[in-house]
Design an enzyme around this catalytic site. Structure first.
Site, short mmCIF file in Angstrom:
data_model
loop_
_atom_site.label_atom_id
_atom_site.label_comp_id
_atom_site.label_asym_id
_atom_site.label_seq_id
_atom_site.Cartn_x
_atom_site.Cartn_y
_atom_site.Cartn_z
CE LYS A 1 45.31 35.55 110.45
NZ LYS A 1 46.50 34.61 110.19
CB CYS B 1 43.64 34.56 106.81
SG CYS B 1 44.94 32.69 106.39
CD GLU C 1 46.21 36.54 105.27
OE1 GLU C 1 46.26 36.39 106.08
OE2 GLU C 1 45.32 35.72 104.86
#
Length: 365
Positions: free
Chosen positions: A130, A164, A45
């Site tokens: 994200k 994540c 990430e």
């Protein structure tokens, strides 16, 4: 057994807040993995230029300069850094998945926690932002959109990506499952502290007690006595659930916390010793693979000098590349039991709609 897909997960630290140097390091790792016959090379990430770990342990009022550096060193999806990685993927004929902090041309400070999957021809197959930055990440990144909820149908399998905490979102995971995902990539930071580790607070209480001449005993709330975030357990639990439900392979790729990251995060903090010690004692993320039942799938490392293989369940403390060979035919059997987007779903009862439009701040007509 059919043709095998070799996956290389790069368990690596960035060169902290240096997009140029981290890109060069990424290219070197891609070259190494390709030399070991990897078909898919995966990075953590926000690998370029860094993960903003300072926001977990410092007050926002202390972080202006670090945010400015993050904004400057974040990269455009069509910028020089990403173009260099795309060229490398094309030259070597490999797929590359890499996380990066993305900046945009319509703002000097709006950033996204992004990931791209690059094809063997160097083209971007999936560009994902994200959906929701998690907890203190909101101090750095803006919310993304549904544009990246796509599975790329490649010669090495159908590949999807979530970043994540998104792997906690059952709707996001279902959206990928419904596109026939066979390899699920989940990217993670090196550490993700939710509190100061007890080993640090205990030491600080003891030091203060000695200075004050007390017996070192202090009233500590039940919250303060709670455990810090266990990266290995938390990440594996979510990824394993998805692998079991989707009947896909899982690639968990976490970063490594370098000394340069700790030094930069502590420098200029109101309590630099606390920040430094907290980072040093926080649970480290792990890079690993899971099979289509969510069970740990042991990988292997390859010695760069001797080409010797060594089996490893995971990589955690030290940098390295973890490899695994997977047979996509293994995705079939479990679908007999629970195909949650097919024969084991009630499509007449449940309906899911996903808006994939890329959001822009304004529409000019």
């Amino acid at each position: 057994m059919g043709d095998l897909t070799r996956i290389a997960a790069c368990h690596a630290a960035p060169v902290f807040l240096s997009a140029k140097a981290t890109t060069a390091k990424a290219i070197s790792l891609i070259q190494e993995a390709a030399g070991n016959r990897a078909n898919l090379v995966v990075f953590p990430e926000s690998y370029i230029p860094a993960f903003p770990i300072w926001s977990a342990l410092r007050a926002p009022t202390e972080n202006h300069e670090l945010f400015k550096r993050m904004a400057v060193e974040s990269v455009f999806v069509d910028g020089d850094e990403m173009n260099a990685i795309r060229a490398t993927a094309k030259q070597l004929g490999v797929l590359v998945s890499i996380g990066f902090s993305e900046k945009v041309r319509y703002s000097s400070a709006t950033l996204f926690n992004s990931n791209v999957l690059i094809g063997t021809d160097g083209e971007i197959l999936v560009h994902h932002r994200k959906l929701i930055p998690t907890f203190y990440e909101k101090l750095t990144w803006a919310p993304g959109d549904g544009h990246g909820l796509q599975v790329a149908d490649t010669q090495f399998g159908k590949i999807g990506i979530l970043i994540c905490g998104e792997n906690t979102n059952p709707l996001a995971r279902y959206a990928l499952t419904a596109q026939g995902e066979q390899i699920h990539i989940s990217s993670w930071p090196a550490v993700w502290p939710t509190r100061i580790p007890q080993s640090v607070t205990s030491a600080l209480i003891t030091d203060e007690a000695k200075a004050n001449g007390s017996n070192g005993k202090a009233a500590v709330s039940s919250v303060a006595r709670g455990a810090n975030y266990d990266n290995v357990a938390a990440n594996r639990t979510r990824a394993a659930a998805h692998c079991f439900e989707a009947k896909c392979f899982g690639v968990l790729c976490a970063g490594v916390l370098g000394d340069d990251s700790i030094e930069a995060a502590a420098s200029g903090a109101g309590a630099p010793e606390v920040v430094s010690r907290a980072l040093q004692h926080s649970s480290r993320g792990a890079t690993m693979f899971l099979d289509t039942t969510g069970t740990l799938l042991p990988g292997f490392t390859i010695d760069s000098q001797t080409s010797t293989r060594e089996q490893k369940d995971l990589l955690q403390e030290k940098e390295g590349i973890l490899y695994v060979d997977v047979d996509l035919g293994d995705c079939i059997e479990g679908k007999q039991y629970h195909d949650i987007v097919g024969g084991y779903q009630r499509l007449d009862v449940f309906e899911l709609k996903v808006d994939r439009r890329r959001r822009q701040p304004v529409s000019f007509e």
